[in-house]
Design an enzyme around this catalytic site. Structure first.
Site, PDB file in Angstrom:
ATOM      1  N   LYS A 112      39.125  36.088  31.247  1.00 58.38           N
ATOM      2  CA  LYS A 112      39.379  37.526  31.362  1.00 58.38           C
ATOM      3  C   LYS A 112      39.031  38.261  30.083  1.00 58.38           C
ATOM      4  O   LYS A 112      38.540  39.380  30.131  1.00 58.38           O
ATOM      5  CB  LYS A 112      40.833  37.800  31.766  1.00 58.38           C
ATOM      6  CG  LYS A 112      41.095  37.468  33.204  1.00 58.38           C
ATOM      7  CD  LYS A 112      42.237  38.285  33.758  1.00 58.38           C
ATOM      8  CE  LYS A 112      42.470  37.940  35.222  1.00 58.38           C
ATOM      9  NZ  LYS A 112      43.663  38.605  35.757  1.00 58.38           N
ATOM     10  N   LYS A 199      33.371  32.289  47.070  1.00 62.17           N
ATOM     11  CA  LYS A 199      34.679  32.414  47.695  1.00 62.17           C
ATOM     12  C   LYS A 199      34.903  33.861  48.132  1.00 62.17           C
ATOM     13  O   LYS A 199      34.449  34.779  47.431  1.00 62.17           O
ATOM     14  CB  LYS A 199      35.718  32.034  46.632  1.00 62.17           C
ATOM     15  CG  LYS A 199      36.993  31.466  47.178  1.00 62.17           C
ATOM     16  CD  LYS A 199      37.854  30.959  46.042  1.00 62.17           C
ATOM     17  CE  LYS A 199      39.273  31.412  46.273  1.00 62.17           C
ATOM     18  NZ  LYS A 199      40.181  31.112  45.203  1.00 62.17           N
ATOM     19  N   LYS A 202      37.618  40.255  46.661  1.00 62.19           N
ATOM     20  CA  LYS A 202      37.377  41.696  46.741  1.00 62.19           C
ATOM     21  C   LYS A 202      36.429  42.202  45.674  1.00 62.19           C
ATOM     22  O   LYS A 202      35.758  43.199  45.867  1.00 62.19           O
ATOM     23  CB  LYS A 202      38.710  42.427  46.629  1.00 62.19           C
ATOM     24  CG  LYS A 202      39.479  42.320  47.917  1.00 62.19           C
ATOM     25  CD  LYS A 202      40.422  43.443  48.065  1.00 62.19           C
ATOM     26  CE  LYS A 202      41.128  43.663  46.745  1.00 62.19           C
ATOM     27  NZ  LYS A 202      42.130  44.675  46.805  1.00 62.19           N
TER      28      LYS A 202
END
Ligand code: TRP
Length: 337
Positions: A112, A199, A202
């Site tokens: 991240k 996968k 969103k």
């Protein structure tokens, strides 16, 4: 006191849930409620670790609550993390038995923080992002969870929670915190409809996922335009896109339809249009009761918000009890009431 084992899991309020989330986690969380004392949190504090907008967070928090209720999570098992500020206090206490180095080595932090530095010219990486797994350990240990149903990507965070429990216990000479176990359940891995090499998620964009609350027409459209053969598939192997449609059928449709279409596939007589039609029908009818329940809930939001606030207040009492005990163990002060 309840003799049932405690199950705890939490989800970040990121907006719409999709069928990958449902089959991969939520369906299982709903079932676990039959055998365990379950507490499920919507972790809005965690969502502050990446850049965000206040209104969107507020909206996503309630929207996730409503979707979870629609899926069958019992209101009394559901809480919103920020309504239980004790999680923060335990996070601080835990941060003092966690080393800076082990947080920096967390894969999710590394991923991240890289993401942020690529997107944002100012390269703002919050200390909250580093603390994220300490807060997660607090979420888990504050309720003395025995089992935590999460995906494989969370195993490292669970390991850290166990290390934190062990270090706390060792430092204060107590066996106070239990070691939570990860509860892995075999769940299907649902792939993106538009790019079945990835996968379902969103972040890939609207075409890539089927939301639980997508309307019928949209679900049908997404399934009908799902990518089947990508062309670069080894001969004799089912392509990921076709496999994905079969996974949806297996989970949402009846076993007989699944069997017979698989046979057609084996004989080379399967028409993808027929497979897609069957998958679309099955998905629409599986999701119908969830969507109906969702409509009911969202047409009476006030009532359901009050319910979740009440259940959070109830669950908070357990967190407060832990904090009282932890303050005593660690030498902090308490105002005796
Ligand atoms: N980190 C988890 C995720 O991204 C969310 C989470 C926060 C969580 N606190 C938790 C999961 C406690 C399980 C238990 O999915």
């Amino acid at each position: 006191m309840s003799t049932q084992k405690n199950v705890l899991s939490c989800l970040q309020p990121t907006g719409e849930l999709h069928v990958g989330n449902y089959l991969g986690a939520i369906k299982n969380m709903v079932q676990l409620q039959q055998d365990y004392r379950c507490s499920y949190g919507v972790v809005d504090y965690h969502s502050m670790t990446m850049p965000y907008k206040a209104d969107k967070l507020r909206q996503n928090t309630w929207s996730l609550c409503f979707q979870l209720l629609a899926c069958g999570i019992e209101p009394e098992n559901l809480f919103i993390q920020s309504l239980i500020p004790e999680h923060q206090e335990l996070c601080w206490i835990f941060s003092c038995v966690t080393s800076y180095g082990e947080l920096q080595r967390m894969t999710q932090f590394k991923d991240k923080s890289q993401q942020v530095s690529q997107q944002d010219a100012k390269q703002f990486i919050s200390a909250g992002l580093l603390y994220y797994p300490v807060l997660q350990a607090a979420d888990i240990l504050i309720y003395h969870a025995d089992y935590v149903p999460v995906g494989k990507d969370q195993e490292q965070h669970l390991e850290l929670s166990r290390n934190i429990a062990a270090r706390f216990n060792h430092q204060f000479g107590t066996e106070y915190f239990k070691h939570p176990e990860t509860l892995f359940t075999e769940t299907p891995k649902v792939l993106s409809t538009a790019d079945p090499t990835r996968k379902m998620g969103k972040s890939l964009g609207e075409k890539h996922y089927i939301a639980l609350i997508d309307d019928e027409a949209r679900i049908i459209k997404k399934i009908k335009s799902a990518v089947t053969d990508t062309g670069d598939n080894p001969a004799g192997e089912m392509s990921p896109g076709v496999k994905n449609l079969f996974i949806l059928l297996q989970n949402f449709g009846d076993a007989a339809a699944h069997e017979s279409l698989l046979e057609d596939y084996a004989q080379g007589s399967l028409k993808y249009s027929e497979l897609k039609q069957t998958v679309a029908d099955a998905t629409v009818s599986y999701l119908r009761p969830i969507q109906e329940r969702h409509r009911e809930i969202t047409s009476d939001k006030r009532r359901y918000k009050d319910m979740i606030k009440a259940s959070s207040a109830e669950i908070r009492k357990r967190a407060q009890q832990t904090i009282r005990e932890v303050r005593d163990i660690t030498g902090l002060q308490s105002l005796k009431l």
